[in-house]
Design a protein around this motif. Structure first.
Motif, PDB file in Angstrom:
ATOM      1  N   ALA A  80       0.818  -1.209   0.000  1.00 11.57           N
ATOM      2  CA  ALA A  80       0.000   0.000   0.000  1.00 11.57           C
ATOM      3  C   ALA A  80       0.856   1.264   0.000  1.00 11.57           C
ATOM      4  O   ALA A  80       0.562   2.219  -0.730  1.00 11.57           O
ATOM      5  CB  ALA A  80      -0.950  -0.008   1.193  1.00 11.57           C
ATOM      6  N   PHE A  81       1.919   1.283   0.797  1.00 14.86           N
ATOM      7  CA  PHE A  81       2.802   2.452   0.799  1.00 14.86           C
ATOM      8  C   PHE A  81       3.441   2.644  -0.576  1.00 14.86           C
ATOM      9  O   PHE A  81       3.498   3.769  -1.087  1.00 14.86           O
ATOM     10  CB  PHE A  81       3.893   2.319   1.869  1.00 14.86           C
ATOM     11  CG  PHE A  81       3.511   2.924   3.185  1.00 14.86           C
ATOM     12  CD1 PHE A  81       3.479   4.293   3.374  1.00 14.86           C
ATOM     13  CD2 PHE A  81       3.189   2.110   4.259  1.00 14.86           C
ATOM     14  CE1 PHE A  81       3.130   4.853   4.589  1.00 14.86           C
ATOM     15  CE2 PHE A  81       2.840   2.654   5.489  1.00 14.86           C
ATOM     16  CZ  PHE A  81       2.816   4.029   5.656  1.00 14.86           C
ATOM     17  N   GLU A  82       3.909   1.585  -1.175  1.00 14.41           N
ATOM     18  CA  GLU A  82       4.537   1.689  -2.496  1.00 14.41           C
ATOM     19  C   GLU A  82       3.523   2.159  -3.543  1.00 14.41           C
ATOM     20  O   GLU A  82       3.836   2.995  -4.384  1.00 14.41           O
ATOM     21  CB  GLU A  82       5.159   0.355  -2.905  1.00 14.41           C
ATOM     22  CG  GLU A  82       6.312  -0.082  -2.023  1.00 14.41           C
ATOM     23  CD  GLU A  82       7.481   0.891  -2.023  1.00 14.41           C
ATOM     24  OE1 GLU A  82       7.783   1.491  -3.086  1.00 14.41           O
ATOM     25  OE2 GLU A  82       8.106   1.063  -0.961  1.00 14.41           O
ATOM     26  N   PHE A  83       2.316   1.634  -3.463  1.00 12.61           N
ATOM     27  CA  PHE A  83       1.258   2.004  -4.397  1.00 12.61           C
ATOM     28  C   PHE A  83       0.915   3.483  -4.270  1.00 12.61           C
ATOM     29  O   PHE A  83       0.888   4.221  -5.263  1.00 12.61           O
ATOM     30  CB  PHE A  83       0.021   1.139  -4.150  1.00 12.61           C
ATOM     31  CG  PHE A  83      -1.129   1.450  -5.051  1.00 12.61           C
ATOM     32  CD1 PHE A  83      -1.191   0.912  -6.324  1.00 12.61           C
ATOM     33  CD2 PHE A  83      -2.160   2.284  -4.628  1.00 12.61           C
ATOM     34  CE1 PHE A  83      -2.256   1.199  -7.169  1.00 12.61           C
ATOM     35  CE2 PHE A  83      -3.230   2.572  -5.456  1.00 12.61           C
ATOM     36  CZ  PHE A  83      -3.278   2.032  -6.734  1.00 12.61           C
ATOM     37  N   VAL A  84       0.653   3.932  -3.062  1.00 12.04           N
ATOM     38  CA  VAL A  84       0.278   5.335  -2.835  1.00 12.04           C
ATOM     39  C   VAL A  84       1.449   6.254  -3.185  1.00 12.04           C
ATOM     40  O   VAL A  84       1.253   7.313  -3.800  1.00 12.04           O
ATOM     41  CB  VAL A  84      -0.205   5.549  -1.385  1.00 12.04           C
ATOM     42  CG1 VAL A  84      -0.371   7.026  -1.065  1.00 12.04           C
ATOM     43  CG2 VAL A  84      -1.518   4.798  -1.159  1.00 12.04           C
ATOM     44  N   GLN A  85       2.654   5.860  -2.851  1.00 11.72           N
ATOM     45  CA  GLN A  85       3.829   6.678  -3.168  1.00 11.72           C
ATOM     46  C   GLN A  85       3.987   6.819  -4.677  1.00 11.72           C
ATOM     47  O   GLN A  85       4.241   7.919  -5.182  1.00 11.72           O
ATOM     48  CB  GLN A  85       5.080   6.036  -2.564  1.00 11.72           C
ATOM     49  CG  GLN A  85       6.340   6.847  -2.761  1.00 11.72           C
ATOM     50  CD  GLN A  85       7.474   6.274  -1.953  1.00 11.72           C
ATOM     51  OE1 GLN A  85       7.554   6.508  -0.761  1.00 11.72           O
ATOM     52  NE2 GLN A  85       8.330   5.516  -2.595  1.00 11.72           N
ATOM     53  N   SER A  86       3.821   5.732  -5.425  1.00 13.83           N
ATOM     54  CA  SER A  86       3.975   5.809  -6.878  1.00 13.83           C
ATOM     55  C   SER A  86       2.864   6.653  -7.502  1.00 13.83           C
ATOM     56  O   SER A  86       3.119   7.419  -8.430  1.00 13.83           O
ATOM     57  CB  SER A  86       4.008   4.414  -7.499  1.00 13.83           C
ATOM     58  OG  SER A  86       2.761   3.775  -7.371  1.00 13.83           O
ATOM     59  N   ARG A  87       1.641   6.538  -6.985  1.00 13.00           N
ATOM     60  CA  ARG A  87       0.537   7.353  -7.507  1.00 13.00           C
ATOM     61  C   ARG A  87       0.750   8.833  -7.195  1.00 13.00           C
ATOM     62  O   ARG A  87       0.462   9.689  -8.011  1.00 13.00           O
ATOM     63  CB  ARG A  87      -0.801   6.903  -6.919  1.00 13.00           C
ATOM     64  CG  ARG A  87      -1.217   5.531  -7.338  1.00 13.00           C
ATOM     65  CD  ARG A  87      -1.510   5.500  -8.820  1.00 13.00           C
ATOM     66  NE  ARG A  87      -1.780   4.150  -9.246  1.00 13.00           N
ATOM     67  CZ  ARG A  87      -2.535   3.833 -10.263  1.00 13.00           C
ATOM     68  NH1 ARG A  87      -3.095   4.774 -10.986  1.00 13.00           N
ATOM     69  NH2 ARG A  87      -2.718   2.586 -10.583  1.00 13.00           N
ATOM     70  N   SER A  88       1.265   9.116  -6.015  1.00 14.71           N
ATOM     71  CA  SER A  88       1.534  10.515  -5.642  1.00 14.71           C
ATOM     72  C   SER A  88       2.621  11.104  -6.512  1.00 14.71           C
ATOM     73  O   SER A  88       2.520  12.262  -6.941  1.00 14.71           O
ATOM     74  CB  SER A  88       1.945  10.596  -4.167  1.00 14.71           C
ATOM     75  OG  SER A  88       0.878  10.204  -3.347  1.00 14.71           O
ATOM     76  N   ALA A  89       3.652  10.324  -6.794  1.00 14.15           N
ATOM     77  CA  ALA A  89       4.737  10.803  -7.663  1.00 14.15           C
ATOM     78  C   ALA A  89       4.222  11.039  -9.077  1.00 14.15           C
ATOM     79  O   ALA A  89       4.590  12.036  -9.720  1.00 14.15           O
ATOM     80  CB  ALA A  89       5.870   9.788  -7.665  1.00 14.15           C
ATOM     81  N   LEU A  90       3.373  10.166  -9.563  1.00 13.19           N
ATOM     82  CA  LEU A  90       2.788  10.332 -10.896  1.00 13.19           C
ATOM     83  C   LEU A  90       1.958  11.597 -10.981  1.00 13.19           C
ATOM     84  O   LEU A  90       2.069  12.384 -11.919  1.00 13.19           O
ATOM     85  CB  LEU A  90       1.929   9.109 -11.233  1.00 13.19           C
ATOM     86  CG  LEU A  90       1.266   9.115 -12.603  1.00 13.19           C
ATOM     87  CD1 LEU A  90       2.305   9.125 -13.713  1.00 13.19           C
ATOM     88  CD2 LEU A  90       0.352   7.909 -12.741  1.00 13.19           C
ATOM     89  N   ALA A  92       2.274  14.264  -9.120  1.00 10.93           N
ATOM     90  CA  ALA A  92       3.173  15.416  -9.005  1.00 10.93           C
ATOM     91  C   ALA A  92       3.829  15.733 -10.354  1.00 10.93           C
ATOM     92  O   ALA A  92       4.006  16.903 -10.704  1.00 10.93           O
ATOM     93  CB  ALA A  92       4.228  15.156  -7.951  1.00 10.93           C
ATOM     94  N   ARG A  93       4.179  14.701 -11.116  1.00  4.57           N
ATOM     95  CA  ARG A  93       4.792  14.927 -12.428  1.00  4.57           C
ATOM     96  C   ARG A  93       3.793  15.483 -13.439  1.00  4.57           C
ATOM     97  O   ARG A  93       4.159  16.199 -14.364  1.00  4.57           O
ATOM     98  CB  ARG A  93       5.384  13.612 -12.972  1.00  4.57           C
ATOM     99  CG  ARG A  93       6.674  13.223 -12.321  1.00  4.57           C
ATOM    100  CD  ARG A  93       7.369  12.134 -13.116  1.00  4.57           C
ATOM    101  NE  ARG A  93       6.574  10.920 -13.206  1.00  4.57           N
ATOM    102  CZ  ARG A  93       6.685   9.871 -12.407  1.00  4.57           C
ATOM    103  NH1 ARG A  93       7.571   9.885 -11.427  1.00  4.57           N
ATOM    104  NH2 ARG A  93       5.918   8.808 -12.568  1.00  4.57           N
ATOM    105  N   GLN A  94       2.522  15.175 -13.256  1.00  2.69           N
ATOM    106  CA  GLN A  94       1.497  15.630 -14.195  1.00  2.69           C
ATOM    107  C   GLN A  94       1.106  17.088 -13.971  1.00  2.69           C
ATOM    108  O   GLN A  94       0.464  17.676 -14.813  1.00  2.69           O
ATOM    109  CB  GLN A  94       0.261  14.737 -14.101  1.00  2.69           C
ATOM    110  CG  GLN A  94       0.503  13.348 -14.621  1.00  2.69           C
ATOM    111  CD  GLN A  94      -0.684  12.436 -14.419  1.00  2.69           C
ATOM    112  OE1 GLN A  94      -1.596  12.733 -13.648  1.00  2.69           O
ATOM    113  NE2 GLN A  94      -0.674  11.301 -15.093  1.00  2.69           N
ATOM    114  N   ARG A  95       1.485  17.651 -12.861  1.00  2.00           N
ATOM    115  CA  ARG A  95       1.113  19.048 -12.560  1.00  2.00           C
ATOM    116  C   ARG A  95       1.972  20.022 -13.287  1.00  2.00           C
ATOM    117  O   ARG A  95       2.922  20.050 -13.769  1.00  2.00           O
ATOM    118  CB  ARG A  95       1.213  19.315 -11.044  1.00  2.00           C
ATOM    119  CG  ARG A  95       0.135  18.608 -10.314  1.00  2.00           C
ATOM    120  CD  ARG A  95       0.236  18.896  -8.866  1.00  2.00           C
ATOM    121  NE  ARG A  95      -0.694  18.017  -8.148  1.00  2.00           N
ATOM    122  CZ  ARG A  95      -0.655  17.757  -6.874  1.00  2.00           C
ATOM    123  NH1 ARG A  95       0.266  18.321  -6.128  1.00  2.00           N
ATOM    124  NH2 ARG A  95      -1.511  16.982  -6.309  1.00  2.00           N
TER     125      ARG A  95
END
Length: 95
Positions: A80-90, A92-95
């Motif tokens: 779950a941490f890895e999943f949420v971290q990867s989604r948050s990074a994605l 952030a890059r889209q902004r």
């Protein structure tokens, strides 16, 4: 009928595991919303075990079953941490 005494046994253990692991993920640790997301993802990876009293659940588990449940919770929280971290990074890059 009052059903308020029913709860998923894994909730408390997952919440504790999330808080214990949170410092290892500083980007997530600072945001309560993301910690809640981690708990949701982890809980969704585990089979629900609804109970009324924690002692009832624990009483019927063998030592091996307790070990397996603990391992499953640790794995679910790490995922779950890895999943949420990867989604948050994605995001952030889209902004």
């Amino acid at each position: 009928m009052d059903f308020t005494s029913l709860y998923n046994h894994h909730e408390r253990e997952v919440f504790a595991a999330v808080m214990e692991s949170a410092p290892q993920y500083p980007e997530i640790h600072r945001e309560a919303e993301l910690l809640a997301d981690v708990a949701c993802v982890a809980l969704n990876r585990l089979p629900p075990r609804y109970i009324r009293h924690a002692v009832d659940y624990s009483f019927y588990l063998t030592e091996q079953e307790r070990h397996d449940v603990d391992a499953a919770i640790k794995e679910a929280v790490a995922h779950a941490f890895e999943f949420v971290q990867s989604r948050s990074a994605l995001r952030a890059r889209q902004r």
